[in-house]
Design a protein around this motif. Structure first.
Motif, PDB file in Angstrom:
ATOM      1  N   ALA A  81     -11.023 111.589 -73.970  1.00 13.34           N
ATOM      2  CA  ALA A  81      -9.795 111.147 -74.819  1.00 13.34           C
ATOM      3  C   ALA A  81      -8.733 110.649 -73.826  1.00 13.34           C
ATOM      4  O   ALA A  81      -8.195 111.695 -73.174  1.00 13.34           O
ATOM      5  CB  ALA A  81      -9.212 112.072 -75.680  1.00 13.34           C
ATOM      6  N   ASP A  82      -8.553 109.573 -73.316  1.00 15.53           N
ATOM      7  CA  ASP A  82      -7.400 109.060 -72.406  1.00 15.53           C
ATOM      8  C   ASP A  82      -7.714 109.849 -71.184  1.00 15.53           C
ATOM      9  O   ASP A  82      -6.744 110.237 -70.225  1.00 15.53           O
ATOM     10  CB  ASP A  82      -5.953 109.478 -72.937  1.00 15.53           C
ATOM     11  N   VAL A  83      -8.849 109.902 -70.542  1.00 19.84           N
ATOM     12  CA  VAL A  83      -9.262 110.310 -69.224  1.00 19.84           C
ATOM     13  C   VAL A  83      -9.165 108.938 -68.294  1.00 19.84           C
ATOM     14  O   VAL A  83     -10.167 108.036 -68.504  1.00 19.84           O
ATOM     15  CB  VAL A  83     -10.541 110.687 -69.230  1.00 19.84           C
ATOM     16  N   GLY A  84      -8.417 108.712 -67.563  1.00 21.00           N
ATOM     17  CA  GLY A  84      -8.246 107.477 -66.563  1.00 21.00           C
ATOM     18  C   GLY A  84      -9.338 107.812 -65.385  1.00 21.00           C
ATOM     19  O   GLY A  84     -10.528 107.158 -65.381  1.00 21.00           O
ATOM     20  N   ASN A  85      -8.893 108.428 -64.277  1.00 16.71           N
ATOM     21  CA  ASN A  85      -9.486 108.773 -63.132  1.00 16.71           C
ATOM     22  C   ASN A  85     -10.603 109.564 -63.043  1.00 16.71           C
ATOM     23  O   ASN A  85     -10.344 110.860 -63.591  1.00 16.71           O
ATOM     24  CB  ASN A  85      -8.526 108.957 -62.092  1.00 16.71           C
ATOM     25  N   LEU A  86     -11.841 109.286 -62.954  1.00 19.18           N
ATOM     26  CA  LEU A  86     -12.897 110.153 -63.435  1.00 19.18           C
ATOM     27  C   LEU A  86     -13.256 110.751 -62.020  1.00 19.18           C
ATOM     28  O   LEU A  86     -13.971 112.030 -62.122  1.00 19.18           O
ATOM     29  CB  LEU A  86     -14.312 109.302 -63.582  1.00 19.18           C
ATOM     30  N   GLY A  87     -12.761 110.450 -60.950  1.00 19.76           N
ATOM     31  CA  GLY A  87     -13.247 111.063 -59.774  1.00 19.76           C
ATOM     32  C   GLY A  87     -14.658 111.092 -59.223  1.00 19.76           C
ATOM     33  O   GLY A  87     -15.282 110.103 -59.601  1.00 19.76           O
ATOM     34  N   PRO A  88     -15.047 112.377 -58.578  1.00 17.85           N
ATOM     35  CA  PRO A  88     -16.227 112.279 -58.162  1.00 17.85           C
ATOM     36  C   PRO A  88     -17.496 112.485 -59.068  1.00 17.85           C
ATOM     37  O   PRO A  88     -18.410 112.235 -58.915  1.00 17.85           O
ATOM     38  CB  PRO A  88     -16.205 113.577 -57.349  1.00 17.85           C
ATOM     39  N   ALA A  89     -17.031 112.576 -60.332  1.00 18.29           N
ATOM     40  CA  ALA A  89     -17.772 112.551 -61.490  1.00 18.29           C
ATOM     41  C   ALA A  89     -18.381 111.426 -62.153  1.00 18.29           C
ATOM     42  O   ALA A  89     -19.410 111.318 -62.994  1.00 18.29           O
ATOM     43  CB  ALA A  89     -17.215 113.450 -62.722  1.00 18.29           C
ATOM     44  N   GLU A  90     -17.735 110.340 -61.581  1.00 13.24           N
ATOM     45  CA  GLU A  90     -18.214 109.006 -61.999  1.00 13.24           C
ATOM     46  C   GLU A  90     -19.495 108.542 -61.705  1.00 13.24           C
ATOM     47  O   GLU A  90     -20.374 107.969 -62.801  1.00 13.24           O
ATOM     48  CB  GLU A  90     -17.353 107.829 -61.399  1.00 13.24           C
ATOM     49  N   SER A  92     -10.152 120.490 -64.691  1.00  9.54           N
ATOM     50  CA  SER A  92      -9.851 118.989 -64.755  1.00  9.54           C
ATOM     51  C   SER A  92     -10.919 118.385 -65.347  1.00  9.54           C
ATOM     52  O   SER A  92     -11.817 118.730 -65.611  1.00  9.54           O
ATOM     53  CB  SER A  92      -9.606 118.776 -63.172  1.00  9.54           C
ATOM     54  N   PRO A  93     -10.418 117.116 -65.792  1.00  9.98           N
ATOM     55  CA  PRO A  93     -11.638 116.376 -66.354  1.00  9.98           C
ATOM     56  C   PRO A  93     -12.817 116.217 -65.670  1.00  9.98           C
ATOM     57  O   PRO A  93     -14.076 116.335 -66.096  1.00  9.98           O
ATOM     58  CB  PRO A  93     -11.075 115.068 -66.674  1.00  9.98           C
ATOM     59  N   SER A  94     -12.721 116.099 -64.312  1.00  9.19           N
ATOM     60  CA  SER A  94     -13.839 116.076 -63.537  1.00  9.19           C
ATOM     61  C   SER A  94     -14.815 117.180 -63.377  1.00  9.19           C
ATOM     62  O   SER A  94     -15.928 117.028 -63.702  1.00  9.19           O
ATOM     63  CB  SER A  94     -13.592 115.461 -61.990  1.00  9.19           C
ATOM     64  N   GLU A  95     -14.224 118.500 -63.402  1.00  7.72           N
ATOM     65  CA  GLU A  95     -15.031 119.483 -63.540  1.00  7.72           C
ATOM     66  C   GLU A  95     -15.535 119.877 -64.655  1.00  7.72           C
ATOM     67  O   GLU A  95     -16.662 120.319 -64.856  1.00  7.72           O
ATOM     68  CB  GLU A  95     -13.968 120.933 -63.082  1.00  7.72           C
ATOM     69  N   ALA A  96     -14.978 119.483 -65.986  1.00  7.86           N
ATOM     70  CA  ALA A  96     -15.278 119.714 -67.181  1.00  7.86           C
ATOM     71  C   ALA A  96     -16.797 118.764 -67.507  1.00  7.86           C
ATOM     72  O   ALA A  96     -17.803 119.170 -68.012  1.00  7.86           O
ATOM     73  CB  ALA A  96     -14.312 119.226 -68.200  1.00  7.86           C
ATOM     74  N   ILE A  97     -16.560 117.555 -66.883  1.00  8.77           N
ATOM     75  CA  ILE A  97     -17.594 116.599 -67.172  1.00  8.77           C
ATOM     76  C   ILE A  97     -18.789 117.076 -66.200  1.00  8.77           C
ATOM     77  O   ILE A  97     -20.173 116.911 -66.874  1.00  8.77           O
ATOM     78  CB  ILE A  97     -17.061 114.883 -66.645  1.00  8.77           C
ATOM     79  N   ASP A  98     -18.580 117.502 -65.191  1.00 10.54           N
ATOM     80  CA  ASP A  98     -19.788 118.241 -64.202  1.00 10.54           C
ATOM     81  C   ASP A  98     -20.494 119.196 -64.982  1.00 10.54           C
ATOM     82  O   ASP A  98     -21.710 119.485 -64.969  1.00 10.54           O
ATOM     83  CB  ASP A  98     -19.404 118.771 -63.005  1.00 10.54           C
TER      84      ASP A  98
END
Length: 929
Positions: free
Chosen positions: A375-384, A356-362
């Motif tokens: 790229a077109d990532v809307g909801n960042l979730g807990p990673a914001e 998921s984008p959140s896990e990848a950002i972490d």
């Protein structure tokens, strides 16, 4: 005071016993002719019988001739005057030698070592015990030994690639001086201040007050080093440091090399008078800049004058996170593909997949990546929250628009967006696609050309705001923002108002898009962003990763096999070089980590000797003076004087006029004979330039030179018969006089015991090799090595010769090397002998080499070393018959030797073209796969 007199051939002085016999022989001299008038009447009066008695030679003429004979005998004894090794030290009591053998002493190590040897010779003559302490080595027991034993230890001492650590020896030196209060100290310093010199100087201070300390220092040269290389968008810059003790300007240059030790660029620098730092900048294209693995000071041979660069330095790491679904995205049309292709020339790309984008950002933040692109990532979730802290600590976040970002609500945007956006034909629509308008003159895109073919079909609109113009980097033709950005803390937040693929625009297909990304990525730090834990986010719990040493530097800055004491280095914190982590490369070939001798922010400070009341000496050694030439000149003067005396005593002055005409004719004849040789010498370079020729080095040994000429004649005939190449007759060249650039290949047979050419000549050879030429060094000692001799005379001669050249790392010819397939398919390079090893420049290994029939490699190995006596196998006589037998007695070996020569010549002429992919199918068929 005057030194000692040595004789290379003292037995020749036995000839002095012949001087009495020579004196007896010289007592007689032919009588001077007597002039008698011959009229007939005088015959009756003057023809009286006379007894002829030989006249004695004058005593002074006999003494002159005896002196001449004595000079000849003395000259044959080869007298040498060796100046006394004056060290400036009193000649009594024990002697403690302190030697700085860190990298700062490497540039003139041979001179320093000679001065230390001279000091030991004086100590040995005075029967003084000596203790030697190498200040870059681990602390050991300080014990006295005979000077001869210490000289053996000195012979094995070499500079280390780290700085001398004097402070750790303070206690041991203090204990030694208390046990030996009469000891005198000679400190051979490198002039570079260390971290804990105060304790060291304090230990020497008592002896300095008593006048028992002599310090050797080089006050005519600064210590030079490199530190803090930076891969800026405008070019590669490196800090050039010096101790700054000289109030004069200093010029020099730095050279950049790739992993194969091939030069890729060079830049000049200049120090202002008294300045301790300057900068050298290499203005190179990004593709070439990324190949740099080593930057070195030209002419400064030390580990401190080298900066090693790994992949993390060369390219910033960029993490890409896409909001597209994996099951619907097409790989060649996805945002990951377009971003990866645009970033590839100047950055290392990590694309998140299967998470998921959140896990990848972490994960990317934990890995301390400096740049993230969403790229077109809307909801960042807990990673914001964690992402926001990462930006505040120096991270650069680049976001691209899309349907998900348009529908989401989050605060990590540089501007407030208007709901819905604008599309072609929508409620907020254009009548026709918009074109790119302009770039902000104060933004990072300033100076980029505005292409006319970029069209925008949809964008996310920014809400009008008083701060919007200051946040806009690029606009469309109607003035609406295309790229906006905002500075947050130490980091940067950037938004492209279009997608990272072709659904909303064709921006990603233009050549401007990679340049825009390069400008944005260039705004990030060259290293990873600061850890988010500094701002309160949880720190990464990942265990440290270590890399084993691959290739390390020696004290002279050359690569060597890592020593047994080298330990793995931490990948994320490699630190600076020290005894357990020598400077060099650590890790596998595709993930090298660089450890340098100096930290990026290091400075060089001159060593302060003020606290030490010492006597100062310079590094200088008087060279032995050969008296033979002077005696020869004196003997020639005596010989000419003797000849003139005899000439006048025999009445030769009256015949001088008659001999003038003959002498003039003799001089004219000699001048005529000299003209053809000059014309031939002038025509030779033109002949070599007009036709390809092989060349060999004229060594001065007739047998070796005849064999080389016959061998290259045989190889030339074989090449003419078997290939399309028709070389001209081979040339014997004088390295000091002849132009080397006309010859693609030079054969250099090694004559055991022969002295290397002067440094100026070796510099010409070095330039020839770096300009694409190839030299084959043949020691011709394979038989001696087979007999168990590890070090042969020819091998020792080759080592001394190669010490004057900038030789790359060598390896035995690998089975997949291009040289084995250039013309013939060979697995061994035979000559007159078939057991010797053939060495070439090492080719860096990569992970996919196992699947290739030929190793990749740019350029031609400038050096080939063999011991198989190639010319002996190639040599032929005028009837085309072999001159020498081969070791196996089989003509098949001679045929393979000729084939090896053909491959070497073709390799020198054509390079590595057989490694190109276009030849893979043919090579596989020939190899029988």
């Amino acid at each position: 005071m005057f030194g000692t007199l040595a004789l290379a051939s003292p037995w020749m002085l036995a000839a002095l016993v012949l001087l009495p016999a020579i004196w007896l022989l010289l007592r007689l001299i032919p009588p001077r002719p007597q002039r008698i008038d011959f009229p007939p009447l005088r015959l009756l009066y003057d023809l009286m019988p006379r007894q002829r008695v030989a006249a004695r030679s004058p005593w002074w003429l006999t003494a002159l001739r005896l002196l001449l004979a004595a000079c000849v005998i003395a000259m044959l004894a080869v007298p040498i005057l060796r100046p006394s090794a004056h060290t400036g030290l009193p000649r009594s009591g024990p002697l403690l030698l302190l030697v700085d053998n860190g990298w700062a002493a490497a540039s003139n190590w041979d001179l320093r070592k000679s001065v230390i040897q001279a000091t030991l010779q004086t100590a040995e003559q005075d029967h003084r015990p000596v203790a030697l302490v190498a200040l870059a080595e681990p602390v050991s027991d300080l014990s006295l030994s005979p000077a001869a034993a210490v000289a053996e230890k000195l012979a094995a001492l070499n500079p280390e690639p780290w700085q001398a650590n004097r402070g750790v020896f303070a206690k041991a030196i203090g204990d030694f001086l208390r046990a030996e209060p009469d000891a005198e100290i000679a400190w051979f310093s490198d002039g570079l201040a260390g971290a804990d010199d105060n304790a060291f100087l304090k230990a020497l201070a008592p002896s300095g007050e008593e006048g028992k300390v002599t310090v050797y220092r080089d006050s005519t040269h600064d210590v030079l080093a490199l530190a803090g290389a930076n891969n800026a968008p405008s070019g590669v810059s490196v800090r050039v440091l010096r101790t700054g003790t000289l109030e004069v300007p200093l010029k020099g240059s730095v050279r950049a090399l790739d992993l194969k030790s091939l030069p890729v660029g060079q830049a000049d620098f200049i120090f202002a008078p008294g300045a301790s730092e300057t900068t050298a900048t290499l203005d190179l294209p990004v593709d070439i800049r990324n190949d740099i693995a080593r930057i070195e000071l030209v002419g400064a041979n030390s580990a401190g004058s080298v900066q090693l660069l790994d992949r993390n330095w060369r390219r910033r790491v960029v993490g890409i996170v896409s909001g597209q679904d994996q099951d619907v995205s097409q790989p060649l049309l996805s945002a990951n593909y377009y971003l990866g292709r645009a970033l590839q020339p100047f950055a290392d790309v990590r694309a998140a997949q299967g998470t998921s984008p959140s896990e990848a950002i972490d994960r990317y933040i934990d890995d301390k990546l400096p740049v993230l692109m969403l790229a077109d990532v809307g909801n960042l979730g807990p990673a914001e929250d964690k992402l926001s802290s990462w930006i505040d600590n120096g991270g650069v976040l680049v976001r691209f628009a899309g349907s998900r970002l348009a529908a989401a609500e989050n605060t990590l945007l540089p501007v407030k967006l208007r709901e819905g956006g604008r599309t072609l034909g929508g409620a907020l629509s254009w009548e026709k696609p918009q074109k790119l308008g302009s770039f902000d003159a104060n933004g990072p895109f300033a100076g980029l050309a505005v292409p006319e073919d970029i069209t925008i079909n949809r964008q996310l609109l920014a809400e009008p705001d008083i701060d919007l113009p200051g946040k806009t980097w690029a606009t469309l033709a109607d003035g609406t923002p295309l790229v906006t950005a905002e500075k947050r803390g130490k980091g940067l937040l950037v938004l492209f108002h279009v997608t990272a693929d072709t659904t909303w625009s064709n921006l990603v297909l233009s050549g401007t898009f990679p340049e825009m990304l390069r400008k944005v990525v260039g705004l990030a730090t060259s290293g990873p962003a600061a850890d988010a834990s500094a701002a309160g986010a949880p720190a990464s719990s990942t265990a440290p990763v270590f890399a084993s040493p691959s290739r390390t530097l020696d004290g002279l800055g050359a690569f060597e096999v890592p020593p047994a004491t080298a330990q793995p280095a931490r990948v994320d914190q490699p630190g600076v070089g020290r005894a357990d982590h020598p400077p060099g490369f650590y890790g596998p070939p595709d993930g090298l980590v660089a450890v340098n001798a100096l930290a990026p922010n290091a400075y060089l400070k001159p060593l302060e000797f003020a606290p030490l009341n010492a006597t100062f000496e310079a590094y200088a050694v008087a060279k032995p003076v050969a008296l033979g030439p002077a005696i020869l000149v004196f003997a020639l003067v005596l010989l000419m004087a003797d000849a003139l005396i005899v000439f006048f005593m025999s009445g030769g002055l009256s015949r001088l006029t008659r001999a003038g005409t003959g002498a003039a004719a003799l001089v004219l004849f000699a001048m005529v004979l000299a003209l053809p040789h000059e014309a031939h010498a002038q025509s030779r370079p033109f002949d070599a330039a007009l036709r390809t020729r092989l060349a060999y080095v004229v060594t001065g040994d007739k047998e070796t030179d005849d064999t080389s000429l016959a061998g290259l004649k045989g190889l030339t005939a074989y090449i003419t018969e078997r290939t399309a190449l028709e070389p001209g007759p081979p040339d014997g060249i004088d390295l000091a006089k002849d132009e080397l650039a006309f010859y693609p290949l030079i054969y250099w047979p090694i004559v055991p015991g022969q002295d290397p050419p002067p440094p100026a000549v070796m510099a010409r050879v070095d330039a020839f090799m770096k300009s694409g030429g190839m030299v084959i060094f043949d020691t011709r000692d394979a038989v001696q090595r087979d007999a168990g001799q590890a070090d042969t005379p020819a091998g020792d001669t080759l080592k001394r010769l190669l010490a004057g050249l900038d030789i790359p790392e060598l390896e035995p010819v690998p089975p997949k090397h291009v040289l084995t397939k250039t013309f013939y398919l060979l697995d061994k390079f035979m000559g007159r002998y078939d057991t010797g090893e053939t060495w070439v420049q090492a080719t860096p290994q990569t992970a996919d080499d196992a699947d290739k029939p030929v190793l990749d490699g740019d350029g031609v190995s400038p050096i080939i070393i063999t011991s198989n006596d190639l010319a002996g196998a190639w040599a032929i006589d005028d009837n085309m018959n072999p001159l020498f037998p081969v070791s196996t007695g089989l003509e098949r070996q001679r045929e393979l030797a000729y084939r090896a020569g053909v491959n070497m010549v073709m390799y020198a002429l054509t390079g590595n073209y057989k490694a190109d992919q276009v030849h893979v199918q043919d090579l596989l068929e020939r190899l029988g796969r």
